[in-house]
Write a protein that holds these residues in place. Structure first.
Motif, mmCIF file in Angstrom:
data_model
loop_
_atom_site.group_PDB
_atom_site.id
_atom_site.type_symbol
_atom_site.label_atom_id
_atom_site.label_comp_id
_atom_site.label_asym_id
_atom_site.label_seq_id
_atom_site.Cartn_x
_atom_site.Cartn_y
_atom_site.Cartn_z
ATOM 1 N N LEU A 144 4.289 7.083 2.736
ATOM 2 C CA LEU A 144 3.851 7.990 3.795
ATOM 3 C C LEU A 144 2.407 7.668 4.135
ATOM 4 O O LEU A 144 1.632 7.269 3.268
ATOM 5 C CB LEU A 144 3.935 9.451 3.333
ATOM 6 C CG LEU A 144 5.285 9.999 2.889
ATOM 7 C CD1 LEU A 144 5.157 11.478 2.534
ATOM 8 C CD2 LEU A 144 6.323 9.815 3.979
ATOM 9 N N ASP A 145 2.041 7.865 5.405
ATOM 10 C CA ASP A 145 0.634 7.706 5.752
ATOM 11 C C ASP A 145 -0.086 9.036 5.515
ATOM 12 O O ASP A 145 0.527 10.014 5.082
ATOM 13 C CB ASP A 145 0.473 7.200 7.193
ATOM 14 C CG ASP A 145 0.991 8.193 8.223
ATOM 15 O OD1 ASP A 145 1.084 9.402 7.907
ATOM 16 O OD2 ASP A 145 1.319 7.756 9.338
ATOM 17 N N GLY A 171 2.599 4.465 -0.972
ATOM 18 C CA GLY A 171 2.475 3.848 0.344
ATOM 19 C C GLY A 171 3.645 4.088 1.261
ATOM 20 O O GLY A 171 3.810 3.407 2.283
ATOM 21 N N ARG A 179 2.828 9.214 -0.934
ATOM 22 C CA ARG A 179 1.595 8.663 -0.376
ATOM 23 C C ARG A 179 1.012 7.611 -1.309
ATOM 24 O O ARG A 179 0.586 6.551 -0.884
ATOM 25 C CB ARG A 179 0.561 9.774 -0.177
ATOM 26 C CG ARG A 179 0.694 10.405 1.149
ATOM 27 C CD ARG A 179 -0.515 11.252 1.507
ATOM 28 N NE ARG A 179 -0.057 12.165 2.535
ATOM 29 C CZ ARG A 179 0.326 13.405 2.304
ATOM 30 N NH1 ARG A 179 0.237 13.913 1.105
ATOM 31 N NH2 ARG A 179 0.787 14.142 3.278
ATOM 32 N N ILE A 218 6.356 8.560 7.916
ATOM 33 C CA ILE A 218 6.849 7.438 7.120
ATOM 34 C C ILE A 218 6.225 6.133 7.613
ATOM 35 O O ILE A 218 6.008 5.936 8.808
ATOM 36 C CB ILE A 218 8.393 7.383 7.161
ATOM 37 C CG1 ILE A 218 8.921 6.448 6.073
ATOM 38 C CG2 ILE A 218 8.891 6.965 8.555
ATOM 39 C CD1 ILE A 218 10.369 6.682 5.722
ATOM 40 N N THR A 219 5.897 5.244 6.672
ATOM 41 C CA THR A 219 5.333 3.937 7.001
ATOM 42 C C THR A 219 6.465 2.907 7.040
ATOM 43 O O THR A 219 7.564 3.186 6.565
ATOM 44 C CB THR A 219 4.334 3.512 5.916
ATOM 45 O OG1 THR A 219 5.050 3.427 4.670
ATOM 46 C CG2 THR A 219 3.190 4.524 5.777
ATOM 47 N N PRO A 220 6.200 1.729 7.573
ATOM 48 C CA PRO A 220 7.222 0.668 7.524
ATOM 49 C C PRO A 220 7.665 0.391 6.080
ATOM 50 O O PRO A 220 8.859 0.198 5.816
ATOM 51 C CB PRO A 220 6.510 -0.538 8.134
ATOM 52 C CG PRO A 220 5.470 0.051 9.031
ATOM 53 C CD PRO A 220 5.022 1.323 8.366
ATOM 54 N N HIS A 221 6.705 0.402 5.156
ATOM 55 C CA HIS A 221 7.043 0.198 3.744
ATOM 56 C C HIS A 221 7.990 1.301 3.279
ATOM 57 O O HIS A 221 8.962 1.044 2.561
ATOM 58 C CB HIS A 221 5.754 0.197 2.917
ATOM 59 C CG HIS A 221 5.952 -0.009 1.433
ATOM 60 N ND1 HIS A 221 6.509 -1.152 0.916
ATOM 61 C CD2 HIS A 221 5.693 0.790 0.381
ATOM 62 C CE1 HIS A 221 6.563 -1.052 -0.401
ATOM 63 N NE2 HIS A 221 6.074 0.122 -0.761
ATOM 64 N N GLY A 222 7.725 2.539 3.696
ATOM 65 C CA GLY A 222 8.586 3.661 3.336
ATOM 66 C C GLY A 222 9.997 3.477 3.862
ATOM 67 O O GLY A 222 10.975 3.802 3.189
ATOM 68 N N ARG A 223 10.121 2.936 5.085
ATOM 69 C CA ARG A 223 11.459 2.676 5.628
ATOM 70 C C ARG A 223 12.218 1.680 4.769
ATOM 71 O O ARG A 223 13.394 1.869 4.466
ATOM 72 C CB ARG A 223 11.355 2.107 7.051
ATOM 73 C CG ARG A 223 11.008 3.136 8.069
ATOM 74 C CD ARG A 223 10.853 2.537 9.463
ATOM 75 N NE ARG A 223 10.210 3.534 10.311
ATOM 76 C CZ ARG A 223 10.856 4.566 10.852
ATOM 77 N NH1 ARG A 223 12.163 4.675 10.674
ATOM 78 N NH2 ARG A 223 10.216 5.461 11.559
ATOM 79 N N HIS A 263 9.798 1.032 -4.621
ATOM 80 C CA HIS A 263 8.464 0.466 -4.414
ATOM 81 C C HIS A 263 8.235 -0.730 -5.348
ATOM 82 O O HIS A 263 7.730 -1.776 -4.939
ATOM 83 C CB HIS A 263 7.419 1.553 -4.666
ATOM 84 C CG HIS A 263 6.005 1.083 -4.565
ATOM 85 N ND1 HIS A 263 5.463 0.619 -3.388
ATOM 86 C CD2 HIS A 263 5.021 0.998 -5.493
ATOM 87 C CE1 HIS A 263 4.192 0.265 -3.603
ATOM 88 N NE2 HIS A 263 3.908 0.492 -4.875
#
Length: 833
Positions: free
Chosen positions: A404-405, A402, A399, A410-415, A428
């Motif tokens: 995970l929300d 960035g 989190r 998962i967020t786009p950044h996480g992907r 990251h």
DNA sequence: CTCTCCCT
């Protein structure tokens, strides 16, 4: 190949996988499973038009398994048999057996959960229980149950407990296969391994001398780490060894030529003693070994959920590991194994090593699960589910990065991070750096963090990472290693090229501004940003203290980021760090900054103050001074100070103290009465004291607290009546005096009274509703204690007459009657008659 | 007296 033991069980395996979709093969070392099993299925009808995927834990093993299978078919790798691993793939149009290493399988499953044209997935060496193998199996099982009911799964293992895996695989059949090795005698040597008497390296050296005298052939010694290997070498050098004996260290960090020398057969007339870590347990085969000496120890990384940092510990090996090590003495001829522990101790060893998933950093695992669409790992089937505390730590980090929300999705950044495959911290950093056009520098930093330190010896004592960056760029420009380790430089360069390729940056691109290293690293380690406290000490944003060697320029930097810290109790040691400017910190971590008003205790002035602070984690980056605290804020801080410093900050006068003790006495009789101990009063300050400190700001004000009222406030009207009745402040004695009671020991309140005042009273006065006799301190006319008793009747009958003699001698003018129960009590000091 | 071993 036909005489391999595995051949006998292949028909069984084929039959099982025709009817079912899962099987387990337990084959002992030397059975030949890795290279014989995959080709056996190629002609099965259910595999028509599909391929076999086999997972190998190591690149070396994957390549050699593929090579061997191909050569058995008279082909080269890339035809029927191929392999796929990071930065090295040999797969052709007709390839039907693909040997993959661990990260590759995870990526294949993530990019196509139905596994397209794969008909069979084989997990080789599953007993090693690596994180990726456990994850791969969990994902493959779900793919099978949801998307691909025809997908076959075969788990192969040397020593695994087959039943547990079988139940995980829906009661899949277990096939067992004997191995083919030579017998090895096991000799337990508890006297040598007694760690309280000697060190592992001393006992190992003693065992080496014994083995060289008693056994033929080469000797392989298992030690926990490089340090012990070096010490064993020194130990053996102290005394003479038989002529022709050569010592060969062997561990992962050793340069390749020296590793080769340890693995290569000894030359004629020489005997080789290999001093190895667990690297020699599975990955390498060493020719000519007839004797194994096992200290029974291994070094392993444990992830500390407490600090969020990994730590190395030395632990006993498992029975499975010890057997694997022993087996190394029987590869080419019968052998012998000296175990430096007792048979009893052996019984207490764990059966298997602790699976990696139970001990390691779970950040990558948590990111993979989020990408798979799972928020609760319990949704998948595991042999051992990821443990809760480290998993929670991992998702908290994700989190922060960035990935995970707030809901854990998962967020786009996480992907984007997951696709990079690196540790989430590193991934990251690489993505943030790309946004800042600093990818070339970030790729080098990522590689430096993943590989071993470029510096050895004294140079390694300076923890500044930018010195490593400079050394690396120097090497890239001129191929000169400077003082750095050339092998490490090559490894880092190779590694950084992989990251550069992923970020689509050209390898030749220059470093840019090296001083931005600290900023880039702070993206990866937002919890390890350090603020200087002096003397090389820093406070880290995650809350821990850390210190670096003094005297290095970096120790003077107001802010640092510390990717390399250890996990010792108290304050960590900083091994690798880089300077960070306050300006960059405020600008690039603006989202994480917390501006808040803070009310605090200023111990210098002994008063409550307020200020406005800018925080990053536990660090205070900026602060204003001296705002006025509100009464509510003040009150709450004062209560905290009293709780921390103790109740003695309050004005305990004699009467108040007695009141507290009387209430404590009542509590001892009736549990429902308030507990008046220091601890209980401290815990409940908010309830009983808060109303009485309103408007107070400092320690001096506290002296005005109406403490008696505060304590009385804990009781309702009825209780106060009962208090006065059952725990009276005074007792009226026969003489008419009101004598105070002393409740300092609530279990036995004391009535100290002159003996003469008690004449006429038969029994001990009682309080607490008649339940508790007071403890009488009977005093002389000069108030010296003559007798202590809680049984007055017995005193009058027995002891009084002895005491009387004594008193008569000392106070002849006083009245000492023969029958005290009928005498008139008196409170006068002088005789009345 | 800082360092087990792998892998994307």
């Amino acid at each position: 190949m036909n005489q391999l033991p595995i051949m006998q069980v292949l028909p069984d395996l084929k039959r099982i996988l025709t009817d079912r979709t899962a099987a387990i093969l337990i084959a002992e070392p030397g059975a030949g499973k890795t290279t014989a099993v995959p080709p056996a299925f190629l002609e099965e009808p259910w595999l028509a038009g599909k391929t076999i995927l086999m997972l190998e834990p190591r690149r070396l093993a994957a390549r050699s398994a593929a090579g061997y299978m191909a050569s058995c078919m008279g082909e080269s790798v890339g035809q029927t048999v191929g392999y796929r691993m990071r930065m090295d793939t040999k797969v052709g149009r007709n390839t039907r057996i693909v040997v993959v290493t661990e990260g590759v399988l995870t990526r294949m499953l993530q990019s196509d959960p139905s596994l397209g044209d794969v008909g069979l997935v084989i997990f080789d060496e599953f007993h090693e229980r690596s994180l990726h193998a456990d994850l791969g199996l969990a994902l493959a099982l779900e793919a099978q149950s949801v998307l691909r009911e025809d997908l076959r799964i075969l788990v192969m293992s040397a020593t695994l407990d087959g039943d547990r895996v079988a139940s995980l695989l829906n009661e899949a059949p277990v096939v067992r296969c004997p191995g083919r090795t030579y017998p090895v005698d096991t000799i337990y040597m508890p006297e040598a391994g007694n760690a309280t008497l000697t060190t592992p390296e001393k006992s190992a050296a003693a065992a080496v001398r014994r083995a060289l005298a008693e056994q033929p052939g080469d000797v392989l010694v298992f030690l926990p780490g490089e340090r012990e290997i070096r010490r064993t070498e020194q130990e053996l050098a102290l005394g003479s060894l038989p002529p022709g004996t050569v010592l060969r260290p062997l561990y992962g960090q050793l340069p390749q030529p020296q590793q080769d020398a340890a693995v290569a057969p000894a030359v004629d007339g020489e005997r080789k003693v290999v001093l190895a870590t667990s690297i020699a347990e599975t990955s390498l085969t060493i020719e000519g070994v007839r004797t194994v000496i096992d200290t029974g120890l291994r070094r392993t990384q444990v992830f500390s959920a407490r600090t969020g940092m990994p730590r190395l510990t030395t632990v006993p090996v498992s029975k499975a590991s010890a057997d694997q090590r022993r087996g190394r003495a029987g590869r080419t001829a019968p052998g012998v194994c000296y175990r430096l522990w007792s048979r009893e101790a052996h019984d207490h060893l764990p059966d298997d090593n602790v699976p990696e998933i139970m001990e390691t950093d779970l950040a990558q695992l948590a990111l993979e699960l989020a990408l798979w669409g799972v928020r609760d790992p319990g949704a998948l089937a595991w042999l051992d589910a990821p443990p809760a505390a480290p998993y929670a730590q991992a998702t908290a980090l994700l989190r922060q990065l960035g990935a995970l929300d707030a809901g854990g999705a998962i967020t786009p950044h996480g992907r984007s991070m997951a696709v990079l495959g690196a540790h989430p911290r590193i991934a990251h950093m690489l993505l943030r750096a790309a946004d800042l056009a600093a990818a070339p520098l970030a790729a080098r930093l990522a590689a430096l963090l993943q590989e071993r330190d470029l510096f050895r010896g004294p140079a390694a004592l300076d923890s500044d990472l930018t010195l490593r960056v400079e050394a690396l760029f120097g090497f890239e420009r001129s191929a000169s290693s400077g003082g750095a380790d050339p092998a490490a430089l090559r490894a880092v360069q190779r590694e950084s090229r992989v990251f550069l390729a992923q970020l689509q940056a050209a390898p030749g691109e220059g470093p840019g501004d090296i001083s931005r290293s600290g900023l880039l690293l702070s993206f990866a380690y937002p919890d390890r940003i350090g603020q200087k406290r002096g003397d090389g000490a820093f406070l880290l944003s995650g809350g821990r203290g850390a210190a670096m060697r003094e005297g290095q320029p970096l120790a003077r930097s107001p802010y640092i980021v510390a990717p390399g810290v250890d996990d010792r109790a108290g304050q960590s040691r900083i091994m690798l760090a880089a300077a960070l400017s306050e300006q960059d910190l405020l600008k690039h971590h603006a989202d994480s900054l917390l501006e808040e008003r803070e009310v605090y205790w200023d111990s210098e002035s002994g008063s409550v103050k307020a200020r406005r602070v800018t925080r990053l984690g536990t660090l205070i980056l900026k602060q204003t001074t001296h705002e006025r605290a509100t009464p509510e804020e003040t009150e709450s801080v004062l209560l905290k100070v009293i709780a921390a410093e103790g109740l003695q900050l309050l004005p305990w006068e004699k009467g108040t103290t007695q009141l507290r003790q009387r209430m404590e006495f009542m509590h001892s009789l009736r549990a429902e009465w308030p507990d008046m101990s220091d601890e209980a009063l401290t815990d409940t300050l908010e309830e009983w004291l808060a109303p009485f400190i309103q408007g107070m700001r400092n320690l001096r004000d506290l002296q005005r607290v109406k403490l008696t009222q505060a304590l009385e406030g804990m009781l309702d009207w009825n209780s106060r009546q009962l208090l006065n009745k059952e725990a009276p402040t005074h007792i009226t004695v026969p003489s008419g005096s009101r004598v105070p009671l002393d409740y300092s020991n609530p279990g036995a309140p004391v009535l100290a009274v002159r003996l003469q005042e008690m004449f006429g009273q038969i029994n001990t006065p009682r309080i607490g509703g008649g339940k508790v006799p007071v403890l009488l301190h009977l005093l002389s006319p000069a108030r010296r204690p003559m007798q202590i008793t809680s049984d007055l009747a017995s005193f009058w009958q027995n002891t009084y007459f002895e005491v009387k003699k004594d008193l008569k001698g000392r106070y002849p003018k006083h009245y000492w009657p023969d029958n005290p129960l009928e005498a008139v009590p008196t409170n006068r000091t002088r005789s009345s008659k």
